[in-house]
Every structure is written in C-alpha cells, then in structure tokens.
Motif scaffolding. Sequence first.
Motif, short mmCIF file in Angstrom:
data_model
loop_
_atom_site.label_atom_id
_atom_site.label_comp_id
_atom_site.label_asym_id
_atom_site.label_seq_id
_atom_site.Cartn_x
_atom_site.Cartn_y
_atom_site.Cartn_z
N CYS A 144 0.82 -1.23 0.00
CA CYS A 144 0.00 0.00 0.00
C CYS A 144 0.84 1.27 0.00
O CYS A 144 0.41 2.29 -0.54
N GLN A 147 3.59 1.77 -1.56
CA GLN A 147 4.35 1.96 -2.78
C GLN A 147 3.69 2.96 -3.73
O GLN A 147 4.30 3.45 -4.68
N ASN A 148 2.41 3.26 -3.47
CA ASN A 148 1.67 4.21 -4.30
C ASN A 148 0.87 5.12 -3.39
O ASN A 148 0.11 4.64 -2.54
N LYS A 149 1.03 6.43 -3.53
CA LYS A 149 0.37 7.37 -2.63
C LYS A 149 -1.15 7.24 -2.65
O LYS A 149 -1.82 7.51 -1.65
N ARG A 150 -1.69 6.82 -3.77
CA ARG A 150 -3.15 6.64 -3.85
C ARG A 150 -3.61 5.49 -2.95
O ARG A 150 -4.78 5.43 -2.57
N TRP A 151 -2.69 4.59 -2.62
CA TRP A 151 -3.04 3.45 -1.77
C TRP A 151 -2.74 3.71 -0.30
O TRP A 151 -3.05 2.87 0.56
N HIS A 152 -2.13 4.86 0.02
CA HIS A 152 -1.75 5.14 1.40
C HIS A 152 -2.92 5.07 2.39
O HIS A 152 -2.75 4.57 3.51
N GLN A 159 6.93 6.63 5.20
CA GLN A 159 6.05 6.68 4.04
C GLN A 159 4.65 7.17 4.37
O GLN A 159 4.04 7.90 3.58
#
Length: 250
Positions: A31, A33-38, A117
């Motif tokens: 999750c 690895q991509n800011k949209r998945w944070h 992150q």
Amino acid sequence: MKKFLSVLYTGWCGIVFVVPFLFLYPFIFICIQNKRWHPFGHKIVRFWSQIFFLFTGMIIQKDWKFKPDKNKTYVYVANHFSYLDVAAGMNIVENYFAYVGKSSVSKVPLFGYMFDQLHIAVNREDKNSRSKTMLRGIRALKNGRSVFIMPEGGIISKQIPKMAQPFKDGPFIMALENQVSIVPISYLNNYQINPANLFKWGLPKVIINKEIKTEGKTSKDIEALKKEVYDIIQSDLDKYYGLEKTEYLG
C-alpha cells in the motif's frame, strides 16, 4: 511478584505488537508503494493497533465530548508522557491522518520505513527539517488529510502529569494556515500503564475534547490557542489526579 508479573506482561505485549505487525507488513508495504493506496495502508495500521489493544486486554475507555466528522480535516493534539500514546492515537482517531513524530523512529527496521512513508518525521534539532515538516503538514491538511501532533515536542515533561511548556507553534500554525479545527485529546493514565520500557496492565482512559475552531483567526492568535489547548488538557489531567490548576507559561 508485581515486578515479575509486569515483566511477563511486557513480554506478552511485545509479542502482540510484533507478530501481527510482521503478518500485516507485506500488505502495508504494498500500500505504501503508491500514494493513492496510502489510505488503505493507514487502515491496516489502524487494524494492527486495534489488535494490540484487544489482545493485551487494554480496552481504551473513551470519553467523547466531541465526535469528529470522518469526512472533515482536523489537527489533533495531545499530551505525551508515554510511547503508548502513539498506538492509542491510531486506535482512537477514525480520520485518515498523518502523525508528526521524531525522525529517530525511522531507524527502527521495517516500522521506520512504514512511518516515513505514511507519516511525517521531523528532526527537531534541524531547522530545515522543521521547516519541511511544517510544509508537509500544511500540504497534508490542504489535501484533506488530518494531522496528529504532540505539542510538547516529545516525552520531555519533568513533572508528569504536568505537561512541558511552552508548546511548539507547529500544530497551531498548520491549523491556522488551513483554517481547520483543533481537537485536544487528553491521555489520562497511559504513562502509568507504560512507564519507560515496561507495561503494567490497565485500562487506558482518554478524553476527546470539543473542537476549537480557527475560522477567522490569524497568526496573532497562536499564543491564545496554545494556552486554550493547554488549559483544556491540563485541566483534565489535574482533575483526574486531584492536582491544583497549573497556569500556562507560554
């Protein structure tokens, strides 16, 4: 005997903290690895916190004087006397938020990478780091993400349960810059349950106080806001421990 039981309980708390984290970490890693998945990573970490408090028997007693809107953005501030405070914040706050915490956390294997992150690390000895932290906090709020900061600047009080003074300006500048409400949170007994590196079983007691609105206020109101927040949280602590009222020395 009590010390022996505390050592055993501390060991159990360590197991409940580490084992679920290692199990959930691959999902958290994906999750972040991509800011949209944070936000999904944040939910997994919150689930980890819930597991910790459930299986250690430390069911948090929450006194809701104000119920934050899950769809709004806030600056959460709390007293900070124990490492348990951070885990408790993840359990209590339902909004998607970023912690502002010390950069030394980044050195902890796996956990440090996750914190870097998902949250905001600050080196309080470095002016550039403090400036970057401020900008990141303001940006997070502008993007609709709440921020959680301990305005004392760490576990530094020499007279617990009296909070360290003066408060840092950061959380108040962030709130004013974005005109979002400040929500004071009072951790009443976390430091008794988790003094230093030991755990003693107990039920954490927390008060989520009414929001302090900042609409129409400016940087001229920073000191007044700091005093207001201090008075609210310290008053809760003073009442809980039967202490005399302490004046804010900003």
